[in-house]
Enzyme design. Structure first.
Site, mmCIF file in Angstrom:
data_model
loop_
_atom_site.group_PDB
_atom_site.id
_atom_site.type_symbol
_atom_site.label_atom_id
_atom_site.label_comp_id
_atom_site.label_asym_id
_atom_site.label_seq_id
_atom_site.Cartn_x
_atom_site.Cartn_y
_atom_site.Cartn_z
ATOM 1 N N SER A 1 0.843 -1.200 0.000
ATOM 2 C CA SER A 1 0.000 0.000 0.000
ATOM 3 C C SER A 1 0.883 1.256 0.000
ATOM 4 C CB SER A 1 -0.958 -0.027 1.196
ATOM 5 O OG SER A 1 -1.943 0.973 1.084
ATOM 6 N N ASP B 1 -9.687 -3.034 -6.329
ATOM 7 C CA ASP B 1 -9.123 -2.407 -5.124
ATOM 8 C C ASP B 1 -9.799 -1.051 -4.881
ATOM 9 O OD1 ASP B 1 -7.566 -1.176 -3.157
ATOM 10 O OD2 ASP B 1 -5.683 -1.959 -3.951
ATOM 11 N N HIS C 1 -8.264 -4.714 -1.283
ATOM 12 C CA HIS C 1 -7.011 -4.063 -0.900
ATOM 13 C C HIS C 1 -6.293 -4.931 0.134
ATOM 14 C CE1 HIS C 1 -4.302 -0.634 -0.555
ATOM 15 N NE2 HIS C 1 -4.389 -0.702 0.754
#
Length: 443
Positions: free
Chosen positions: A242, A370, A399
């Site tokens: 991320s 996502d 995600h």
């Protein structure tokens, strides 16, 4: 068991018809005859309706199940997109070493929605991934700031030159985050050392009026140099998840990254295009809830450093009222790192337009659904031109989710399997040599 359909004319109906005929012949009161007829017809109608509902509920349930299974098999279960030069080195590497990427990804049957994969994956991993006893090192940086480096050795007495992977967690993540622990255990099983780089203010009380941001990789450079010096002779890799992927991506595409001591890297669920990603998580209602949760975590970090903040630079109480990541960045990050405004910061943080500068092999795993990065923000066209970078995009996964199987409670989940196979091949089986230039190999 369902009732059988009633016959239109049975013995009871025959008797009723006979009674009506006799009554009419004998001049019996027509009202009584009509009442008797209606009563019998209503009984038959009620029986028919009951049978219809019994059968229809069964058929409806079967039809809905069949439709869902067809949707799952033809729209959900798909082979991932493999975005790299089809005639390049990464394509050859995958063909030879990673057949997993050529197979279909089977998301958990009962959890295919993006937000569900994102949230439930975390709860599921917490239930089966144990607590890890890391060996912690406090690294003092050049400006006096401190970060925690949590190390998990693959086994007792491992040599210093054991292959090592530096992990950069997400926005407010740490070495105790479920997805990080899963990666650490997978690496340990393979015989690879893991060092988790916890950002400033994560797991340690902050000492200087500075935290971290997606566009700044100064702390990462110091961490890499420290790890290289400490574990001399060790092949180094890195994985960013991320926002950790943004920091790693910005480092690899920078001037320092061109001469990086890292041999290979992996990026997971990165918001490639920060502008598109930020817009996506500001969409009501579920995405916004995720946004607010992360903004709250950022506010907690700043709250803990109130005594060291430059009070003339910020309106502290205003920062703590931030409800979204963009709002927090506007009130704090922009001022902290000297950007003109939040747009300027996101222009520097985004990496979708920088991947052509990367020089080492990088495997990237993303999901088309996502919530932090819609597929239109993923630089697939650019990746198709590259020999040393590959973007793998699954149809589902959310995600940092990527749950698969009916009961996804084992560590052999999709994300971990790809991570393990990639770094095992690269760091333990000399896969990095596949990407070396001929002149480098001769040397």
């Amino acid at each position: 068991m369902c009732k059988s359909w009633p016959k239109p004319i049975d013995n009871e109906n025959i008797r009723t018809s006979v009674v009506i005929w006799i009554s009419l012949k004998l001049g019996t009161n027509c009202t009584k005859v009509w009442t008797l007829l209606m009563k019998k017809q209503m009984e038959w109608l009620e029986s028919s309706i009951d049978t219809f509902y019994s059968l229809s509920s069964w058929y409806l349930g079967s039809a809905m199940t069949s439709c869902y299974m067809l949707y799952y098999l033809f729209e959900v279960v798909k082979k991932p997109i493999i975005a790299t030069n089809p005639k390049g080195k990464f394509s050859e590497f995958i063909e030879k070493n990673m057949p997993l990427l050529k197979e279909k990804f089977w998301p958990t049957l009962w959890c295919i929605e993006s937000r569900a994969q994102t949230i439930i994956a975390s709860f599921v991993r917490v239930s089966f991934i144990p607590v890890i006893s890391y060996k912690r090192e406090i690294l003092t940086l050049k400006d006096g700031g401190e970060v925690c480096l949590d190390c998990l050795e693959p086994k007792e007495g491992s040599p210093s030159n054991t292959a090592t992977i530096i992990v950069l967690p997400g926005l407010t993540g740490s070495s105790s985050s479920d997805y990080v622990k899963g990666l650490a255990l997978m690496a340990s099983d393979l015989g690879i050392r893991i060092i988790v780089f916890n950002q400033r203010g994560i797991g340690i009380r902050i000492k200087t009026p500075r935290t971290y941001c997606a566009a700044n990789c100064e702390d990462l450079i110091e961490v890499i140099d420290h790890v290289k010096a400490k574990y001399e002779g060790s092949l180094l890799g890195a994985v960013g998840i991320s926002m950790g992927g943004l920091i790693l991506g910005n480092y690899l595409s920078s001037a320092e990254g061109v001469k990086t001591p890292l041999s290979c890297a992996m990026i997971i669920s990165v918001p490639w295009n920060v502008h598109i990603g930020t817009q996506s998580i500001e969409t009501p209602v579920l995405n916004m809830l995720l946004n607010r949760h992360l903004a709250s975590g950022l506010c907690n970090i700043v709250r803990s450093m109130r005594t060291v903040l430059d009070t003339g630079k910020y309106v502290f109480d205003d920062i703590l009222k931030s409800k979204t990541i963009r709002e927090f960045d506007s009130k704090y990050t922009v001022k902290q790192f000297g950007y003109k405004d939040v747009t300027d910061y996101y222009n520097h943080a985004t990496i979708h337009n920088k991947i052509h500068k990367v020089t080492i092999p990088v495997l990237c795993l993303s999901s088309a659904d996502d919530p932090f990065q819609p597929i239109e923000g993923i630089p697939l066209d650019e990746a198709y031109k590259m020999d040393n970078l590959c973007i793998v995009v699954t149809s589902r996964g959310g995600h940092i989710g990527f749950m698969e199987g009916i009961c996804p409670i084992n560590k052999e989940q999709y994300m971990y399997r790809i991570f393990g196979k990639y770094f095992k091949t690269m760091l333990l089986e000399d896969g990095v040599k596949h990407f070396k230039k001929e002149e480098d190999v001769l040397i």
